[in-house]
Design a protein around this motif. Structure first.
Motif, mmCIF file in Angstrom:
data_model
loop_
_atom_site.group_PDB
_atom_site.id
_atom_site.type_symbol
_atom_site.label_atom_id
_atom_site.label_comp_id
_atom_site.label_asym_id
_atom_site.label_seq_id
_atom_site.Cartn_x
_atom_site.Cartn_y
_atom_site.Cartn_z
ATOM 1 N N ARG A 214 1.085 3.996 -3.059
ATOM 2 C CA ARG A 214 0.783 5.395 -2.760
ATOM 3 C C ARG A 214 1.938 6.305 -3.189
ATOM 4 O O ARG A 214 1.723 7.375 -3.764
ATOM 5 C CB ARG A 214 0.501 5.559 -1.265
ATOM 6 C CG ARG A 214 0.005 6.953 -0.871
ATOM 7 C CD ARG A 214 -0.152 7.033 0.638
ATOM 8 N NE ARG A 214 -1.145 6.075 1.108
ATOM 9 C CZ ARG A 214 -2.445 6.326 1.157
ATOM 10 N NH1 ARG A 214 -2.905 7.512 0.766
ATOM 11 N NH2 ARG A 214 -3.276 5.429 1.619
ATOM 12 N N ASP B 150 0.821 -1.200 0.000
ATOM 13 C CA ASP B 150 0.000 0.000 0.000
ATOM 14 C C ASP B 150 0.861 1.259 0.000
ATOM 15 O O ASP B 150 0.589 2.213 -0.745
ATOM 16 C CB ASP B 150 -0.932 -0.007 1.217
ATOM 17 C CG ASP B 150 -1.899 1.159 1.211
ATOM 18 O OD1 ASP B 150 -2.758 1.203 0.312
ATOM 19 O OD2 ASP B 150 -1.786 2.036 2.092
ATOM 20 N N ASP C 218 1.748 9.222 -6.035
ATOM 21 C CA ASP C 218 2.020 10.608 -5.622
ATOM 22 C C ASP C 218 3.262 11.178 -6.305
ATOM 23 O O ASP C 218 3.675 12.305 -5.999
ATOM 24 C CB ASP C 218 2.206 10.684 -4.101
ATOM 25 C CG ASP C 218 0.899 10.458 -3.347
ATOM 26 O OD1 ASP C 218 -0.168 10.571 -3.977
ATOM 27 O OD2 ASP C 218 0.949 10.161 -2.134
#
Length: 501
Positions: free
Chosen positions: A429, A425, A433
């Motif tokens: 992420r 995760d 980003d």
């Protein structure tokens, strides 16, 4: 033979679509396939092209020509259309039936069409006993046959076990009467698929024609779209404007829409299964950069120790700038070429080596302590925040770290659902980003193409291989390094405390 086939095909009328009723006019790429597939000493012809470029219609026309004796005049000819399902085979059968309506009336009277119990067309002329039939992907249906022509439709998307069995049954049957096989499809999802091997491996008696653009290009790149869809310039299938519009829509929606567009319309070898991929091909391409950010701040090193068959990898991540570097290692025996052939990736490992992304070390296995020394030399002089490792091999790695004299913070993680969910995760992420930037790397592209996630009933995920011979070690090391880097950035900076005397 090919000239006669072209004349026959262009004597037919288009059975459906906007140009229905007009005479067939073969495009250059279609004439190229007819000439190559019917050349002397060719027993197998493979065609890979984007969806909607009339590959099924072309092969169906050849099947009708073979049935009528225009291509092969053997007595009691047998033509087989093999497909994943009966409904898929019906598409080719319908094309044959539609083309037959433009034949002379006398010829049409000698054709008998059967839709049950199986799809068949029988031709009573030229001695009689000539038949064209549809088979679903079950090898039992092909046993005992002796086809003179076999059309394997959408071979790249048959189920592995049943599809392989039917292919073997048909090819062995073709040998009885010197028959030919036409294997047509959009690209298979990966290099290890049997259809990909037909296209990649040079073999005697095999004609190969592949319309596949270079990987890593934008989905709406016009030149590469036309490579995968050569019919668009000749009024066959999808128009150029429609393809570009669909590409823009796929880019806007992303995810499975974009991946499916690359697989079917751009004819790229990408997995159509997007639900469980760690990152899709486009999500990873967004992380690639020509100019990397600098090596600044402390580096986090993630390592994945493999065995004799699997790869060993190390990833180097600088959290402050997002720079990611990755290297892989294999034992020297067997050679990279032999290992690539065994893993079904051809010369990919040798190409990785020439690019400086993959090295060999040791003989039958990678020696752990010397390998760790190479890993540390790669970032010599850099401050190291930690060495992140799988606790599954904690004893072996711990001993090697002591022998190599490595003195850095050691962090042990697991690849199960507990640690794996958090690490995957955090990694995803960071990628989304824009905090992960790597040079274009064949090593990492290959690893992420095979990296999927498994989920437990609570929807926690862990990293796994998409196929048994997939090498995801570089992806595993990158996940460990980037996830720890994300944790490092998230920790508050400790402030000094005032002490009163």
């Amino acid at each position: 033979m090919s000239a006669a086939a072209v004349r026959f095909l262009q004597s037919l009328a288009i059975p459906e679509g906007p140009s229905a009723g007009k005479s067939v006019r073969l495009a250059p790429f279609q004439k190229q396939f007819v000439k190559g597939s019917l050349a002397k000493n060719v027993s197998v012809a493979a065609l890979s092209i984007g969806r909607g470029n009339a590959k099924t219609a072309l092969s169906a026309g050849l099947g009708l020509g073979a049935l009528l004796g225009k291509i092969d005049n053997q007595p009691r000819r047998e033509i087989v259309i093999a497909a994943k399902t009966r409904d898929q085979g019906r598409i080719a059968w319908n094309f044959v039936e539609g083309f037959s309506r433009s034949l002379p009336e006398e010829t049409q009277k000698r054709l008998t069409f059967r839709r049950a119990p199986r799809l068949e067309i029988e031709f009573e002329g030229d001695g009689g006993g000539h038949v064209l039939r549809v088979l679903a992907s079950d090898a039992k249906n092909a046993l005992g046959g002796a086809p003179t022509l076999a059309l394997l439709d959408e071979r790249g998307h048959w189920s592995r076990d049943q599809g392989d069995a039917l292919e073997h049954a048909l090819l062995s049957g073709l040998g009885k009467r010197g028959g030919r096989a036409l294997i047509i499809s959009t690209s298979a999802p990966d290099d290890s698929h049997p259809f990909s091997k037909w296209l990649d491996d040079e073999q005697e008696g095999v004609y190969r024609q592949e319309h596949r653009p270079a990987p890593g290009l934008p989905a709406d790149d016009l030149e590469s779209l036309l490579i995968a869809n050569p019919g668009a310039k000749h009024g066959i299938g999808s128009s150029v404007d429609w393809l570009q519009a669909q590409a823009r829509r796929a880019i806007a929606r992303g995810g499975s829409t974009l991946t499916s567009f690359r697989l079917y319309n751009r004819n790229e070898r990408v997995s159509g299964e997007t639900r469980d991929l760690l990152l899709t091909v486009d999500e990873w391409l967004n992380c690639e950069a020509v100019e990397l950010p600098p090596r600044q701040g402390s580096v986090v090193i993630g390592i994945d120790l493999g065995g004799s068959a699997s790869m060993t990898a190390a990833a180097f991540y600088w959290p402050q700038t997002g720079r990611l570097e990755c290297r892989g290692w294999f034992p020297s025996q067997p050679s990279l070429s032999d290992r690539g052939a065994s893993d079904g990736v051809g010369g990919r490992y040798a190409e990785m080596s020439s690019r400086g992304e993959l090295s060999t070390l040791g003989n039958a296995t990678v020696p752990v302590a010397p390998w760790l020394s190479e890993v540390m030399r790669h970032v010599e002089g850099e401050p190291i925040a930690g060495l992140i490792m799988d606790r599954y091999k904690q004893s072996e790695l711990g001993e090697a770290i002591d022998r190599a004299g490595i003195r850095v913070p050691l962090i042990w993680r697991g690849f199960g659902f507990r640690d794996g969910n958090e690490d995957c995760d955090r990694f995803k992420r960071a990628c989304f980003d824009g905090k992960v930037k790597a040079s274009p790397s064949l090593l990492l592209r290959s690893a992420f193409a095979d990296a999927v996630t498994l989920r437990d009933p609570a929807n926690n995920m862990k990293l796994a291989k998409a196929r048994s011979t997939g090498r995801i070690d570089a992806a595993s090391a990158s996940v460990l390094a980037v996830a720890e880097g994300a944790r490092t950035l998230a920790r508050p900076v400790k402030q000094g405390r005032a002490i009163w005397a």
